[in-house]
Design an enzyme around this catalytic site. Structure first.
Site, PDB file in Angstrom:
ATOM      1  N   ASP A  42       0.855  -1.189   0.000  1.00 27.24           N
ATOM      2  CA  ASP A  42       0.000   0.000   0.000  1.00 27.24           C
ATOM      3  C   ASP A  42       0.894   1.243   0.000  1.00 27.24           C
ATOM      4  OD1 ASP A  42      -3.119   0.768   1.218  1.00 27.24           O
ATOM      5  OD2 ASP A  42      -1.526   2.262   1.330  1.00 27.24           O
ATOM      6  N   ASP A 140      -3.637   2.382  -5.390  1.00 26.89           N
ATOM      7  CA  ASP A 140      -2.420   2.393  -4.559  1.00 26.89           C
ATOM      8  C   ASP A 140      -2.185   1.128  -3.730  1.00 26.89           C
ATOM      9  OD1 ASP A 140      -3.943   2.735  -2.136  1.00 26.89           O
ATOM     10  OD2 ASP A 140      -2.284   3.934  -1.352  1.00 26.89           O
ATOM     11  N   GLU A 141      -3.025   0.098  -3.884  1.00 17.08           N
ATOM     12  CA  GLU A 141      -2.752  -1.105  -3.099  1.00 17.08           C
ATOM     13  C   GLU A 141      -3.055  -2.367  -3.884  1.00 17.08           C
ATOM     14  OE1 GLU A 141      -5.428  -2.022   0.180  1.00 17.08           O
ATOM     15  OE2 GLU A 141      -6.682  -0.331  -0.403  1.00 17.08           O
TER      16      GLU A 141
HETATM   17  N1  DCP Z   1      -8.707   8.148  -1.340  1.00 13.92           N
HETATM   18  C1  DCP Z   1      -9.790   8.990  -1.590  1.00 13.92           C
HETATM   19  N2  DCP Z   1     -10.825   9.071  -0.704  1.00 13.92           N
HETATM   20  C2  DCP Z   1     -10.817   8.312   0.426  1.00 13.92           C
HETATM   21  C3  DCP Z   1      -9.746   7.443   0.690  1.00 13.92           C
HETATM   22  C4  DCP Z   1      -8.693   7.391  -0.218  1.00 13.92           C
HETATM   23  O1  DCP Z   1      -9.798   9.656  -2.620  1.00 13.92           O
HETATM   24  N3  DCP Z   1     -11.840   8.403   1.285  1.00 13.92           N
HETATM   25  C5  DCP Z   1      -7.585   8.102  -2.298  1.00 13.92           C
HETATM   26  C6  DCP Z   1      -6.493   9.043  -1.892  1.00 13.92           C
HETATM   27  C7  DCP Z   1      -5.393   8.177  -1.362  1.00 13.92           C
HETATM   28  C8  DCP Z   1      -5.613   6.884  -2.111  1.00 13.92           C
HETATM   29  O2  DCP Z   1      -7.012   6.810  -2.368  1.00 13.92           O
HETATM   30  O3  DCP Z   1      -4.107   8.730  -1.612  1.00 13.92           O
HETATM   31  C9  DCP Z   1      -5.150   5.661  -1.335  1.00 13.92           C
HETATM   32  O4  DCP Z   1      -5.904   5.503  -0.146  1.00 13.92           O
HETATM   33  P1  DCP Z   1      -5.254   5.034   1.207  1.00 13.92           P
HETATM   34  O5  DCP Z   1      -6.363   4.711   2.127  1.00 13.92           O
HETATM   35  O6  DCP Z   1      -4.221   3.994   0.952  1.00 13.92           O
HETATM   36  O7  DCP Z   1      -4.567   6.351   1.785  1.00 13.92           O
HETATM   37  P2  DCP Z   1      -3.152   6.989   1.472  1.00 13.92           P
HETATM   38  O8  DCP Z   1      -2.357   6.167   0.523  1.00 13.92           O
HETATM   39  O9  DCP Z   1      -3.349   8.403   1.064  1.00 13.92           O
HETATM   40  O10 DCP Z   1      -2.468   7.018   2.902  1.00 13.92           O
HETATM   41  P3  DCP Z   1      -1.818   5.812   3.732  1.00 13.92           P
HETATM   42  O11 DCP Z   1      -0.368   6.172   3.860  1.00 13.92           O
HETATM   43  O12 DCP Z   1      -2.528   5.814   5.031  1.00 13.92           O
HETATM   44  O13 DCP Z   1      -2.040   4.551   2.944  1.00 13.92           O
HETATM   45 MG    MG Z   2      -2.151   4.118   0.792  1.00 14.51          MG
END
Ligand code: DCP
Ligand code: MG
Length: 389
Positions: A42, A140-141
């Site tokens: 992720d 992203d995952e």
């Molecule tokens: N995303 C979004 N709305 C949400 C959750 C996520 O648009 N409610 C998008 C933005 C994030 C991406 O999806 O960058 C990936 O989600 P993640 O939950 O993996 O969050 P991040 O990668 O941003 O942070 P982390 O480091 O906690 O994984």
């Molecule tokens: Mg993420």
């Protein structure tokens, strides 16, 4: 020898109405398969990290992905935030207005999805150096099954670390990985140490690891279920472990089944690689039958462009075109044609559709449906793009 067990439950809701639930307890499913090597990877603060990479003046700043409340009239939401912004309490799905209140110095950047999609493809390319058996859950995952891998590497943590390093070196982004023998544990592990973390849960450690989890870490436990869990004094994996399968099914239905297994470290669901579609097509039934050539061709030109765009988007191309025609009396004809080379643009596709159309007669009787499909698709890669010398 495992014996499956049929059960019937009589439940009463608050109004005293009887509800019957029945099912089969499959004891075979209670075998814990620890033979696989699964990675969940992720990306860290994905959208924000990509934007910071593109614009180094943002390094170390509280970056919030979403439109500034000033521009959105206060209606926008936060997609994600850099770890600097998270210190102020800013997080995904919060209103931008609230984010600005928490973090007045926050720098708002609008999301650029096509860029994130591109980066996501680049990450998948790195995965493919090790295995084709990966299952993206979002941009992203992804889960990877590296039990068998292209480099014959024994250690799954070594592979996870190598992928993280390649992503960092080549894409200038950090990621976190979880490694275990199933998807459930790998996913929780990837979230265990973030950012740039790597957590391995071995089969021997799994029980202790699970006992310490918070009940909200379990998949399927959302806000409502969480409340119900707390009402029943279930806060941790250990509390959940103390419940019988029937108790869990009684209270949580299907989810109860899966939780009973998860808390015992059992999740035999396979990593399912995205299958590439072998054909892409579109068709339309008309409200009023088409009775003239020009009308039909106008529509076929339009739909050819749509189909071509869709195959391109999936990074596929093909040589075979199918035209489907249904007359007002429901008789249906399909005509197909295979080219020598891949069809490389809308015009080429339309030209082949046009030549297939020449074989269609009785237009004046009325056509109620037209469709265009490209089949026998192959992924576009460098080997099968013809080069002009
Ligand atoms: N995303 C979004 N709305 C949400 C959750 C996520 O648009 N409610 C998008 C933005 C994030 C991406 O999806 O960058 C990936 O989600 P993640 O939950 O993996 O969050 P991040 O990668 O941003 O942070 P982390 O480091 O906690 O994984
Ligand atoms: Mg993420």
């Amino acid at each position: 020898m495992f014996v499956d067990f049929f059960y019937i439950l009589y439940l009463f809701n608050q109004k005293g109405m009887r509800k019957i639930e029945y099912g089969i307890l499959k004891f075979k499913e209670l075998e814990r398969d620890t033979s696989r090597k699964i990675i969940h990877l992720d990306m860290d603060a994905f959208y924000a990290s990509v934007e910071i990479r593109e614009n180094p003046s943002l390094v170390g700043k509280p970056v919030i992905i979403g439109r500034h409340p000033r521009e959105s009239g206060g209606r926008g939401v936060v997609a994600t935030a850099s770890y600097e912004a998270r210190k102020y309490g800013v997080h995904s799905a919060m209103s931008s207005k609230e984010a600005l209140e928490l973090c007045p110095e926050g720098i708002f950047v609008s999301a650029n999805f096509s860029l994130y999609r591109e980066v996501s493809q680049e990450i998948h390319e790195i995965f493919r150096r090790y295995t084709d058996l990966y299952q993206p859950l979002s941009l992203d995952e992804a889960y990877l099954d590296v039990t068998q891998n292209k480099k014959n590497i024994e250690s799954s943590t070594f592979i996870a670390r190598s992928i993280q390093q390649a992503i960092f070196k080549e894409l200038k982004l950090t990621s976190s990985a979880g490694v275990s023998y199933n998807k459930f544990l790998a996913k929780i592990a990837s979230d265990y140490k973030k950012p740039a973390g790597l957590t391995y849960v071995s089969a021997n450690r799994a029980h202790d690891f699970i006992m310490k989890l918070s009940i909200s870490d379990f998949p399927g436990v959302g806000e409502k279920t969480l409340e119900k869990m707390h009402e029943q004094n279930i806060y941790t994996g250990k509390d959940l472990y103390g419940k019988t399968e029937l108790e869990l099914v009684e209270n949580f239905g299907k989810l109860g089944h899966s939780l009973f297994r998860r808390v015992r470290g059992i999740d035999n669901s396979p990593v399912e690689a995205e299958r590439e579609p072998k054909s892409i097509g579109k068709e339309r039934t008309f409200q009023e039958n088409i009775t003239r050539d020009e009308e039909a061709l106008k529509f076929l030109s339009y739909i050819s462009t749509e189909v071509f765009k869709a195959t391109k988007k999936k990074e596929m191309h093909g040589k075979t075109v199918v035209l489907k025609v249904r007359y007002s009396d429901f008789t249906t004809y399909t005509r197909r044609k295979t080219m020598l080379n891949y069809i490389e643009n809308e015009k080429e596709l339309y030209n082949s559709v046009y030549s297939l159309w020449q074989e269609i007669d009785r237009v004046e009787e009325g056509i109620r449906l037209l469709g265009v499909t490209m089949t026998s698709l192959d992924p576009i890669d460098y080997e099968n793009i013809p080069l002009d010398f």
